[in-house]
Design a protein around this motif. Sequence first.
Motif, PDB file in Angstrom:
ATOM      1  N   THR A 282       0.847  -1.192   0.000  1.00 46.26           N
ATOM      2  CA  THR A 282       0.000   0.000   0.000  1.00 46.26           C
ATOM      3  C   THR A 282       0.882   1.241   0.000  1.00 46.26           C
ATOM      4  N   LEU A 283       0.337   2.351  -0.481  1.00 45.31           N
ATOM      5  CA  LEU A 283       1.076   3.606  -0.452  1.00 45.31           C
ATOM      6  C   LEU A 283       1.352   4.020   0.984  1.00 45.31           C
ATOM      7  N   PRO A 284       2.438   4.766   1.241  1.00 47.01           N
ATOM      8  CA  PRO A 284       2.764   5.167   2.611  1.00 47.01           C
ATOM      9  C   PRO A 284       1.587   5.827   3.329  1.00 47.01           C
ATOM     10  N   ASN A 285       1.322   5.363   4.542  1.00 50.53           N
ATOM     11  CA  ASN A 285       0.243   5.899   5.379  1.00 50.53           C
ATOM     12  C   ASN A 285      -1.112   5.870   4.677  1.00 50.53           C
ATOM     13  N   SER A 286      -1.357   4.808   3.919  1.00 55.77           N
ATOM     14  CA  SER A 286      -2.584   4.736   3.131  1.00 55.77           C
ATOM     15  C   SER A 286      -3.016   3.281   2.977  1.00 55.77           C
ATOM     16  N   GLN A 287      -4.310   3.086   2.755  1.00 58.35           N
ATOM     17  CA  GLN A 287      -4.820   1.755   2.427  1.00 58.35           C
ATOM     18  C   GLN A 287      -4.891   1.531   0.921  1.00 58.35           C
ATOM     19  N   GLU A 288      -4.457   2.503   0.149  1.00 58.76           N
ATOM     20  CA  GLU A 288      -4.488   2.382  -1.310  1.00 58.76           C
ATOM     21  C   GLU A 288      -3.426   1.389  -1.778  1.00 58.76           C
ATOM     22  N   GLU A 289      -3.859   0.327  -2.437  1.00 56.80           N
ATOM     23  CA  GLU A 289      -2.931  -0.710  -2.872  1.00 56.80           C
ATOM     24  C   GLU A 289      -2.096  -0.247  -4.065  1.00 56.80           C
ATOM     25  N   CYS A 290      -0.835  -0.678  -4.088  1.00 56.34           N
ATOM     26  CA  CYS A 290       0.090  -0.170  -5.113  1.00 56.34           C
ATOM     27  C   CYS A 290       1.048  -1.252  -5.591  1.00 56.34           C
ATOM     28  N   TYR A 291       0.539  -2.464  -5.763  1.00 54.82           N
ATOM     29  CA  TYR A 291       1.413  -3.576  -6.126  1.00 54.82           C
ATOM     30  C   TYR A 291       1.439  -3.875  -7.625  1.00 54.82           C
ATOM     31  N   SER A 292       0.623  -3.200  -8.408  1.00 53.69           N
ATOM     32  CA  SER A 292       0.466  -3.587  -9.814  1.00 53.69           C
ATOM     33  C   SER A 292       1.737  -3.401 -10.631  1.00 53.69           C
ATOM     34  N   ASP A 293       2.612  -2.482 -10.219  1.00 50.90           N
ATOM     35  CA  ASP A 293       3.811  -2.225 -11.031  1.00 50.90           C
ATOM     36  C   ASP A 293       4.957  -3.176 -10.724  1.00 50.90           C
ATOM     37  N   TRP A 294       4.873  -3.945  -9.639  1.00 54.74           N
ATOM     38  CA  TRP A 294       5.963  -4.880  -9.328  1.00 54.74           C
ATOM     39  C   TRP A 294       5.534  -6.345  -9.194  1.00 54.74           C
ATOM     40  N   GLU A 295       4.264  -6.632  -9.049  1.00 55.71           N
ATOM     41  CA  GLU A 295       3.859  -8.011  -8.788  1.00 55.71           C
ATOM     42  C   GLU A 295       4.270  -8.961  -9.908  1.00 55.71           C
ATOM     43  N   ALA A 296       4.180  -8.509 -11.150  1.00 54.95           N
ATOM     44  CA  ALA A 296       4.528  -9.393 -12.272  1.00 54.95           C
ATOM     45  C   ALA A 296       5.973  -9.878 -12.194  1.00 54.95           C
ATOM     46  N   LEU A 297       6.853  -9.077 -11.616  1.00 53.50           N
ATOM     47  CA  LEU A 297       8.251  -9.485 -11.478  1.00 53.50           C
ATOM     48  C   LEU A 297       8.371 -10.726 -10.591  1.00 53.50           C
ATOM     49  N   LEU A 298       7.500 -10.838  -9.606  1.00 51.08           N
ATOM     50  CA  LEU A 298       7.517 -12.010  -8.727  1.00 51.08           C
ATOM     51  C   LEU A 298       6.790 -13.188  -9.365  1.00 51.08           C
ATOM     52  N   LEU A 299       5.636 -12.937  -9.953  1.00 52.76           N
ATOM     53  CA  LEU A 299       4.874 -14.022 -10.571  1.00 52.76           C
ATOM     54  C   LEU A 299       5.658 -14.656 -11.712  1.00 52.76           C
ATOM     55  N   ASN A 300       6.320 -13.830 -12.508  1.00 51.99           N
ATOM     56  CA  ASN A 300       7.107 -14.334 -13.634  1.00 51.99           C
ATOM     57  C   ASN A 300       8.365 -15.076 -13.179  1.00 51.99           C
ATOM     58  N   ALA A 301       8.748 -14.850 -11.920  1.00 54.00           N
ATOM     59  CA  ALA A 301       9.928 -15.528 -11.375  1.00 54.00           C
ATOM     60  C   ALA A 301       9.555 -16.807 -10.635  1.00 54.00           C
ATOM     61  N   GLY A 302       8.305 -17.238 -10.744  1.00 49.33           N
ATOM     62  CA  GLY A 302       7.918 -18.501 -10.148  1.00 49.33           C
ATOM     63  C   GLY A 302       7.394 -18.410  -8.731  1.00 49.33           C
ATOM     64  N   TYR A 303       6.889 -17.224  -8.365  1.00 47.48           N
ATOM     65  CA  TYR A 303       6.273 -17.056  -7.043  1.00 47.48           C
ATOM     66  C   TYR A 303       4.756 -17.017  -7.179  1.00 47.48           C
ATOM     67  N   GLU A 304       4.078 -17.531  -6.168  1.00 45.18           N
ATOM     68  CA  GLU A 304       2.624 -17.594  -6.173  1.00 45.18           C
ATOM     69  C   GLU A 304       2.066 -16.711  -5.060  1.00 45.18           C
ATOM     70  N   TYR A 305       1.069 -15.912  -5.418  1.00 46.44           N
ATOM     71  CA  TYR A 305       0.414 -15.073  -4.417  1.00 46.44           C
ATOM     72  C   TYR A 305      -0.272 -15.959  -3.387  1.00 46.44           C
ATOM     73  N   ALA A 306      -0.116 -15.578  -2.085  1.00 49.22           N
ATOM     74  CA  ALA A 306      -0.683 -16.414  -1.029  1.00 49.22           C
ATOM     75  C   ALA A 306      -1.644 -15.686  -0.098  1.00 49.22           C
ATOM     76  N   TYR A 307      -1.414 -14.372   0.145  1.00 45.99           N
ATOM     77  CA  TYR A 307      -2.180 -13.739   1.232  1.00 45.99           C
ATOM     78  C   TYR A 307      -1.978 -12.226   1.195  1.00 45.99           C
ATOM     79  N   PHE A 308      -3.030 -11.489   1.580  1.00 44.12           N
ATOM     80  CA  PHE A 308      -2.939 -10.038   1.770  1.00 44.12           C
ATOM     81  C   PHE A 308      -3.467  -9.724   3.165  1.00 44.12           C
ATOM     82  N   ASP A 309      -2.682  -9.009   3.961  1.00 44.49           N
ATOM     83  CA  ASP A 309      -3.066  -8.744   5.348  1.00 44.49           C
ATOM     84  C   ASP A 309      -3.582  -7.327   5.579  1.00 44.49           C
TER      85      ASP A 309
END
Length: 227
Positions: free
Chosen positions: A169-196
């Motif tokens: 999330t953005l600093p001091n915010s509940q606004e999610e901001c993972y769209s620009d980096w998540e693909a780097l993990l998924l493409n590297a063989g990581y699987e999404y598991a949980y959001f807290d």
Amino acid sequence: MSFISYAQNFEDVMLWRALKHIDRGFYIVVGANDPDQDSVTKAFYERGWRGINVEPVPQWFERLEKARPRDINHQHPLGGEPGDITLYEIPDTGLSTAEKEFAERHEAERGYQSRELRVKMDTLSRVCEKFHVAPIHFLKVDVEGAEKAVFQGADFGKIRPWIIVVKATLPNSQEECYSDWEALLLNAGYEYAYFDGLNRYYVAGEHENLKAAFKAPPNVFDEFIRS
């Protein structure tokens, strides 16, 4: 014996649930901040684990050096490639950032004053090659908007943390901001598991069995108490 949680959002409870079968494991935290308050790793350190704490802000780095003699404390921020960058230090907070936009926002919205530091930037791959490549049981990344750059400097063909936890999330915010980096993990063989509500958790494909630990939020069956 109850598990004592020191982390801001019970990240240590979730990680311990998945990794408590590991004796004296290894972690990496990029954006470590204080060694005690809101620490994701303090509970693990107390149980004999060790790791690498990446923390460029002098105030927090000095505390880590004193409190974590078994750890490797690394003062250079991490990014996509080595070089010089400007770090906007916001004293007595966890909000210091390499993103000028965020520093200006904190000043405008909260009155925080920042000071500019010229620092040497390193990469996660270089740090691991120098200090520790494997096994890495978990990687925690919280760098106030520079998460994508950290992952761009990581060769996930060589570095394979079992679990990656990323502030999403953005600093001091509940606004999610993972769209620009998540693909780097998924493409590297990581699987999404949980959001807290603050962080997103990913599990390496070769350790897919660990995803079962993230079916439910922290609860009474984790037998933990807050510090």
